[in-house]
Enzyme design. Structure first.
Site, PDB file in Angstrom:
ATOM      1  N   ASP A 296       0.867  -1.484   0.047  1.00  0.00           N
ATOM      2  CA  ASP A 296      -0.631   0.139  -0.081  1.00  0.00           C
ATOM      3  C   ASP A 296       1.095   1.178   0.345  1.00  0.00           C
ATOM      4  OD1 ASP A 296      -2.445  -1.327   0.100  1.00  0.00           O
ATOM      5  OD2 ASP A 296      -2.809  -1.612   2.446  1.00  0.00           O
TER       6      ASP A 296
ATOM      7  N   TYR B 209       5.827  -8.825   8.340  1.00  0.00           N
ATOM      8  CA  TYR B 209       5.784  -7.508   8.577  1.00  0.00           C
ATOM      9  C   TYR B 209       5.949  -6.822   9.649  1.00  0.00           C
ATOM     10  CZ  TYR B 209       3.527  -8.407   4.066  1.00  0.00           C
ATOM     11  OH  TYR B 209       2.924  -8.280   2.959  1.00  0.00           O
TER      12      TYR B 209
ATOM     13  N   ASP C 109      -7.286   1.120   8.179  1.00  0.00           N
ATOM     14  CA  ASP C 109      -5.529   1.840   8.591  1.00  0.00           C
ATOM     15  C   ASP C 109      -6.108   3.085   8.637  1.00  0.00           C
ATOM     16  OD1 ASP C 109      -6.814   3.002   5.713  1.00  0.00           O
ATOM     17  OD2 ASP C 109      -4.777   2.090   4.632  1.00  0.00           O
TER      18      ASP C 109
ATOM     19  N   ARG D 247      -3.726  -5.379   7.895  1.00  0.00           N
ATOM     20  CA  ARG D 247      -4.927  -4.928   8.474  1.00  0.00           C
ATOM     21  C   ARG D 247      -6.027  -5.446   8.878  1.00  0.00           C
ATOM     22  NH1 ARG D 247      -6.122  -0.075   3.853  1.00  0.00           N
ATOM     23  NH2 ARG D 247      -4.749  -1.181   3.206  1.00  0.00           N
TER      24      ARG D 247
END
Length: 280
Positions: A38, A66, A80, A174
């Site tokens: 993103d 992550y 998010d 997310r």
């Protein structure tokens, strides 16, 4: 000019923006990326250049690692920090012990409902395109795999808990952040995201956008990580014509190399090495 780049994507750029930057820097059009990040996210973006784009289905791109910050006390429509607030609650009473207690629920094979801002299709349209139109549709839960989930930094007065997630493909971090919040009885969203690794590609070895040069390309066969089969000039020519070659070993699939160049991907069939993907 064929190979792979491990790029550190900065915030504020789409994955397509990075691909465009690579095209300009290397003056080539044949560029693709493996796994979208993103715009607000940073970290590892694997980019294939030239004939390496044909190897993307074969290169190891898992597990992914992550580092995510969970914003407890606030939920958004995009799950998010970029979305509109949809719910708020006081999270100041959240303790590190309570957070640690729920994390094991999300390790292993779990069910996850993809977010509306995902690139999945619904009746021929991307979910994120429908979301931009204010349309929400039912999404089926999918099985994903979380290999490890670690609390890196506990929340301070309910805000800013940092987790490290090692997962398989198709995982939406997310949504994981939102679901962890729901398990604690709190609205939550993903506040920040850094991709630390994609398969063998680590953030510590990633290059910046100003370092993109032909010399930084990783060889195709190195990125592939397959067993290699050394071939002669004659055998390389035969493979490039799609013809089988003899072999003294058998079994599996190999990257056929002539000198240091990748000639073909081959598999053992009926006592011969059969090419199934050939490179010029």
């Amino acid at each position: 000019m064929d190979g792979f780049l491990n790029i550190h994507k900065p915030a504020g750029m789409t994955s397509h923006d990075v691909v465009a930057r690579v095209r300009r820097s290397l003056k080539t059009k044949r560029v693709g990326h493996a796994g979208t990040l993103d715009p607000d996210a940073t970290g590892v973006l694997v980019v294939a250049v030239g004939q390496a784009t044909r190897l993307l289905p074969h290169v190891p791109l898992e597990p992914k690692v992550y580092l995510a910050t969970i914003g407890f006390g606030t939920a958004t429509d995009t799950e998010d920090a970029s979305g509109q607030v949809t719910a708020q609650a006081d999270a100041s009473g959240l303790t590190p012990e309570a957070l640690r207690a729920v994390l094991p629920r999300f390790v292993g094979e779990i069910q996850q409902v993809p977010p509306m801002v995902s690139a999945l299709h619904h009746n021929g349209q991307r979910l994120y395109d429908l979301a931009r139109q204010g349309i929400t549709v039912e999404r089926e839960a999918r099985t994903i795999t979380i290999h490890a989930l670690e609390l890196v930094a506990p929340p301070l007065l309910g805000a800013g808990g940092i987790i490290r997630v090692t997962c398989g493909g198709g995982t939406y971090i997310r949504t994981l952040c939102k679901d962890i919040g729901e398990a604690l009885g709190l609205p939550a969203h993903m506040a920040t995201l850094v991709r630390e690794a994609v398969g063998p590609y680590a953030l510590a070895e990633a290059i910046g956008l100003d370092e993109i040069t032909e010399e930084r390309l990783l060889p195709m066969q190195e990125a592939l990580g397959w067993p290699t089969l050394r071939v002669s000039a004659h055998e390389a020519a035969e493979l490039k014509l799609g013809r089988v070659i003899e072999g003294s070993t058998s079994g599996g699939e190999c990257a056929a190399l002539y000198q240091e160049g990748l000639v073909a991907l081959v598999r053992w069939e009926n006592g011969h090495w059969q090419p199934f993907k050939v490179f010029s």
